[in-house]
Design an enzyme around this catalytic site. Structure first.
Site, PDB file in Angstrom:
ATOM      1  N   ASP A   1       0.833  -1.187   0.000  1.00 43.46           N
ATOM      2  CA  ASP A   1       0.000   0.000   0.000  1.00 43.46           C
ATOM      3  C   ASP A   1       0.886   1.263   0.000  1.00 43.46           C
ATOM      4  O   ASP A   1       1.575   1.520   0.954  1.00 43.46           O
ATOM      5  CB  ASP A   1      -0.938   0.001   1.211  1.00 43.46           C
ATOM      6  CG  ASP A   1      -0.231  -0.341   2.530  1.00 43.46           C
ATOM      7  OD1 ASP A   1       0.738  -1.126   2.515  1.00 43.46           O
ATOM      8  OD2 ASP A   1      -0.653   0.173   3.573  1.00 43.46           O
TER       9      ASP A   1
ATOM     10  N   GLU B   1      12.572   2.974   6.661  1.00 44.12           N
ATOM     11  CA  GLU B   1      11.619   1.948   6.218  1.00 44.12           C
ATOM     12  C   GLU B   1      11.878   1.528   4.780  1.00 44.12           C
ATOM     13  O   GLU B   1      11.709   0.362   4.424  1.00 44.12           O
ATOM     14  CB  GLU B   1      10.207   2.530   6.353  1.00 44.12           C
ATOM     15  CG  GLU B   1       9.093   1.675   5.822  1.00 44.12           C
ATOM     16  CD  GLU B   1       7.786   2.451   5.725  1.00 44.12           C
ATOM     17  OE1 GLU B   1       6.729   1.828   5.897  1.00 44.12           O
ATOM     18  OE2 GLU B   1       7.818   3.671   5.463  1.00 44.12           O
TER      19      GLU B   1
END
Length: 774
Positions: free
Chosen positions: A458, A676
Site C-alpha cells: 500500500d 523503512e
C-alpha cells in the site's frame, strides 16, 4: 599551583591492561559502574567540552601551537567529555538545520577539537568529517541514556568501521528497543497508537472469546494500575464480522496476543506476555509480513526464542481471530496480509535446540496445523479464492472508510461525493459509514483499497482500483510455498500423517467451480493430512501459475485480472518471488535473470516496479511508495534467496552489495539512519511518496532503526564476501566495485582503512595521515 583534583564517587579504577572492549554495546560500555584507568585524573579547573575552534574573518585568530596537541603514542587515543555540555556544543556548531542530527547537508565545519584524557583535558586532538562528528553526538546521547555525566571516549568508537557499527547496533540495541510485551510490564508502551485519530484516548485491550484467565488478568491490571485508565473488553465468538468491526472504529484498541504461565513469586501462577518485535516508528504493534523478515534478522543474530514467540502469536491469532492479522489492532480484524507462516516456522525449527526434539516437533506441529487452517479458511475460501481460475486474491471483508489512515488521506476521493450531496466531507463520512448513504462505486473503491493494504503493497499503481480482482504473482508464489512446505513437513517430520484437532471446513480439491458451488464440505477432523495430497495441490497451483501468470515472450510473471480475464502487464519485481518459492522451472528462472532482472536493477538494488509500468508522475498523479523508484527490504531479501536457490549466486551478491551500500552510505551521511524504504535510483532515504518515510524522525541517536530494514542489513551481509564487506565499508560505489578498474581502487582503499585502524590504535595525530571522507 597544580589544579585541585576531584574524584567522582562512582568511579572505580582498573589497570590499563584490563580495559573493556571499546566497540561493545552502549549498555555495556556506558552502563553500570564507571571504570577508568589509574592514569586518569579529574580536574575541577578544566572544562571537558570540546575546545572552541579558531575564529576567522573579522574575529581574532591565532593557531594553537603544535605542543597543544597530544603526541602520546603508547596508548589508544581517548577523550574526556562532559556529556551535557558536549551535546550542546556539537549541536550549536554542527546542527545547522536544528533537527538534532548531523547530516552531510548541515553547513557546520564538521571539525571538532576534543580534549584528550591522558592530558586531563589540557591538550586536544582534532576529529573531522561528518561520520566522526555525527558518531560523537550519537555516543554522547547513548551515554546520556545511561545517566553518564562525564565519559572517557576512545577514538576507535568514532572511527569504527561503519558496517561493523551498524550491524552491532542492530544486534545489541535496535532489536531490544523494538521488542514489546502485552502485559503489566509492557502495556503502557504497546497501547500507544500513533495511528489512532478517534476521540477515544484511553488505552483499550480486546481479549478474545474463550480466554477468561486472560480477561481477568487484564482486569486486575486495570484495578492495580489505575493511572493507565485501561479499558478491558471481551470480543464475541465471531470477532471478524464486518459490521461488528466497523462498530469498533470509534473505540480502537490493541488485541490480546499469546501469553504464558509463570511463577508469580508468591507460590502461585500468573500470566506473562510473550515478547515480539514491532516494525517501528508509527507501527507499534505486531504486523504480519513485517514479522517474517524481522524473524529472519533475529535468527541471523541468534535471537531464536524471540522469533519463536512471534510464531506463537500468529498461531494464537489464527485460533482466536481466524487469520494472521494485518496488525494486532481492532481495526485490522477483517484483514490479513501476505502469508509467510510455514517458512517462518521452518526457519526457526531448524535452529531450535536438537536436544529438545520432541518439544520442537510438538511446537512445529502446532504451527503447521494453524497454517493449514489459514490456508483452507482464508486463501482457498470466498471471497479471496476464485474457483474459475484457481487463483487466490487479496480480497478482505470490511465496511466503510479504513479508520487507521490519516484524516486527509481520502479527501480527494470523498470531496466530490460530499459536493454531490451538498454536505461537508465530515458529514458525508459519517453518513456513508453508518449506512444512511449508499454509494456502490465508493464501496468498490474501498474494496480495492482494503485489498491493497492486505497485500502489504500500500500503495501502488499496479494495484490501484483493481487489487481485489487480481490473482497477484506474489500471493500465488506464497501459497505454492505453503503447499510445498506443508507437504515436505508432513512427509519428513510427521511420518507422512498429520491429524488436525480444530474443526473447520476443507476447501474442495480439485478447485473446480462446481465443487465450490456445493455447500457440502469435508471437515478437517475427518481427514488425515498426507504429503501426497499437498504435493498435488502444489502441482495444480504450478499449472495455474504457468497458465495465467507466466509470459514466455517477455520472460516475466504478471498478475491476472479475474474479472477482465486477462494479464495485467505491469512489471513487478514480485515476479522473483517465484524463485524464492521454487515455483519456476530452470528455463523460467533463466529467462527471469537474462531478460527481466536488468529492468529492476538500479544503483541501490531492486526497485518495486519499472518506470514504464508506473507511468508519468504529475501533480494529479503523484508517486506511490511501492512503485519505481522505491526499494523495500522484502523484495531484496526474497530475490537474493531465490537467485541463490537457482544457482545465480553472483547476481544475488551483486544485488545485496548494492542494497548494503545504499544503507551504509545513508547510515554514514545521515546520522545513523535506518529507514523503512529507499529511493534506490537516487540512493536516498528522502522519498517523495504519500506516506513519507518511517524510522527517520529521531533526536540525537537512532534507537530502533526499522524492523525489516534492520533484518535486510543483517541478511544482506551474509551474501557478501569479506572482500565485498571491506569495500562497502569504505564505501566503494557498486559500479566501481563491479568494474575491472574498481578492484585496484578497492585494494588501495583497504590499505587506507587498515592504516586508519592502526593509527586509531596507536593514537597518532590527524596531521600524520589523510583520512578518507566517510
Amino acid at each position: 599551583m597544580r589544579p585541585t583534583i576531584k574524584f567522582p564517587r562512582s568511579v572505580s579504577y582498573i589497570e590499563d591492561v584490563n580495559r573493556r572492549p571499546v566497540v561493545e554495546d552502549a549498555s555495556e560500555f556506558y552502563g553500570g559502574q564507571e571504570l577508568h584507568s589509574r592514569s586518569r585524573t579529574y580536574s575541577v579547573s578544566q572544562s571537558n567540552s570540546p575546545a572552541r575552534p579558531p575564529l576567522f574573518q573579522n574575529e581574532s585568530f591565532r593557531r594553537k601551537r603544535r605542543y597543544s596537541h597530544d603526541e602520546t603514542f603508547s596508548k589508544p587515543k581517548e577523550f574526556i567529555l562532559d556529556v551535557e555540555e558536549s551535546i550542546k556544543f556539537v549541536l550549536e556548531q554542527e546542527d545547522t538545520d536544528s533537527d538534532f542530527q548531523i547530516h552531510v547537508t548541515d553547513a557546520g565545519p564538521k571539525h571538532l577539537s576534543l580534549r584528550t584524557a591522558v592530558s586531563n583535558g589540557y591538550k586536544t586532538y582534532d576529529i573531522q568529517g561528518n561520520y566522526a562528528v555525527s558518531t560523537l553526538l550519537q555516543e554522547l546521547a547513548l551515554a546520556k541514556d545511561h545517566n553518564r555525566q562525564r565519559i572517557v571516549l576512545p577514538l576507535s568508537r568514532l572511527t569504527e568501521n561503519p558496517v561493523e557499527r551498524l550491524t552491532r547496533r542492530i544486534k545489541n540495541s535496535f532489536w531490544k528497543n523494538l521488542t514489546r510485551r502485552i502485559d503489566a510490564a509492557g502495556l503502557e508502551s504497546i497501547c500507544a497508537d500513533p495511528k489512532n485519530r478517534s476521540t477515544h484516548t484511553n488505552p483499550r485491550i480486546y481479549v478474545p472469546h474463550g480466554e477468561p484467565k486472560m480477561a481477568e488478568y487484564y482486569r486486575k491490571i486495570a484495578r492495580d494500575m489505575p493511572h493507565l485508565h485501561l479499558e478491558v473488553e471481551v470480543l464475541p465468538p465471531v470477532p471478524d464480522d464486518p459490521a461488528f468491526v466497523k462498530s469498533l472504529n470509534d473505540k480502537p484498541g490493541i488485541l490480546a496476543l499469546a501469553m504464558k504461565e509463570v511463577d508469580d513469586g508468591h507460590g502461585g501462577k500468573t500470566l506473562e506476555g510473550i515478547p515480539f518485535v514491532v516494525p517501528g516508528a508509527r507501527f507499534n504493534e505486531l504486523y504480519n509480513w513485517d514479522s517474517y523478515f524481522i524473524s529472519l534478522g533475529l535468527l541471523e543474530d541468534g535471537l531464536v526464542e524471540l522469533a519463536k514467540g512471534m510464531v506463537d502469536h500468529f498461531v494464537f491469532e489464527i485460533k482466536h481471530y481466524n487469520k494472521i492479522l494485518n496488525g494486532s489492532r481492532s481495526y485490522y480484524l477483517c484483514r490479513t496480509q501476505p502469508p509467510f507462516l510455514t517458512d517462518m516456522a521452518l526457519q526457526i525449527y531448524k535452529r531450535l535446540d536438537p536436544a529438545k526434539d520432541e518439544e520442537n516437533r510438538a511446537w512445529l506441529k502446532g504451527a503447521i496445523r494453524a497454517a493449514i487452517k489459514e490456508y483452507h479458511t482464508i486463501w482457498m475460501a470466498g471471497p479471496r479464492f476464485d474457483p474459475k481460475t484457481g487463483l487466490s486474491r487479496y480480497r478482505p471483508d470490511g465496511l466503510g472508510i479504513p479508520p487507521e489512515t490519516e484524516a486527509t488521506h481520502f479527501m480527494h476521493v470523498l470531496e466530490p461525493y460530499a459536493q454531490r450531496y451538498g454536505i461537508s466531507v465530515n458529514e458525508f463520512c459519517e453518513a456513508y459509514n453508518d449506512g444512511s448513504l449508499k454509494v456502490p462505486e465508493l464501496d468498490e473503491y474501498f474494496l480495492h483499497d482494503r485489498s491493497v493494504r492486505e497485500s502489504g503493497h500500500d500503495t501502488t499503481y499496479r494495484l490501484e482500483k483493481r487489487s481485489a480482482n487480481l490473482g497477484t504473482v506474489d500471493l500465488q508464489a506464497l501459497l505454492y510455498k505453503y503447499e510445498i512446505d506443508i507437504a515436505t513437513t508432513i512427509r519428513d517430520v510427521f511420518g507422512d500423517e498429520l491429524e488436525l484437532e480444530e474443526e473447520f471446513p476443507l476447501a474442495p480439491f480439485p478447485s473446480a467451480t462446481a465443487a465450490y458451488a456445493s455447500p457440502v464440505r469435508e471437515l478437517s477432523t475427518s481427514v488425515v493430512q498426507k504429503s501426497d495430497d499437498w504435493f498435488k495441490r502444489a502441482e495444480f497451483r504450478k499449472t495455474v501459475i504457468d497458465k495465467y501468470l507466466w509470459h514466455d515472450g517477455k520472460g516475466l510473471y504478471y498478475d491476472w485480472d479475474t474479472v477482465k480475464n486477462k494479464q495485467k502487464l505491469y512489471e513487478s519485481v514480485t515476479a522473483f518471488w517465484m524463485l524464492w518459492a521454487g515455483a519456476a522451472s530452470d528455463e523460467q528462472a533463466r529467462q527471469l535473470v537474462t531478460q527481466s532482472l536488468e529492468k529492476f536493477e538500479v544503483h541501490g538494488g531492486l526497485v518495486s516496479g519499472t518506470e514504464i509500468s508506473r507511468g508519468t508522475i504529475s501533480v494529479d498523479r503523484p508517486n506511490r511508495q511501492w512503485d519505481y523508484p522505491y526499494a523495500w527490504p522484502p523484495h531484496q531479501v526474497l530475490a537474493w534467496v531465490g537467485l541463490e536457490k537457482y544457482g545465480y549466486l553472483q547476481d544475488a551478491q551483486r544485488l545485496a552489495y548494492r542494497f548494503i551500500y545504499m544503507m551504509t552510505t545513508a547510515f554514514v551521511d545521515y546520522h545513523g539512519v535506518v529507514p523503512e524504504k529507499f529511493d534506490a535510483v537516487n540512493v536516498s532515504h528522502k522519498v517523495d511518496a504519500e506516506y513519507g518515510n518511517q524510522g527517520v524522525d529521531f533526536k540525537l541517536v537512532a534507537r530502533e532503526g526499522f524492523g525489516w530494514m534492520n533484518a535486510a542489513y543483517q541478511i544482506g551481509l551474509t551474501y557478501l564476501t569479506s572482500h565485498m564487506r571491506r569495500a562497502v565499508a569504505i564505501p566503494v560505489r557498486p559500479e566501481l566495485f563491479f568494474s575491472a578498474s574498481g578492484q585496484v581502487a578497492i585494494k588501495e582503499g583497504e590499505i587506507i582503512l587498515n592504516s586508519i585502524a592502526s593509527i586509531a590504535k596507536q593514537g597518532k595525530n590527524k596531521e600524520e595521515y589523510h583520512p578518507i571522507p566517510l
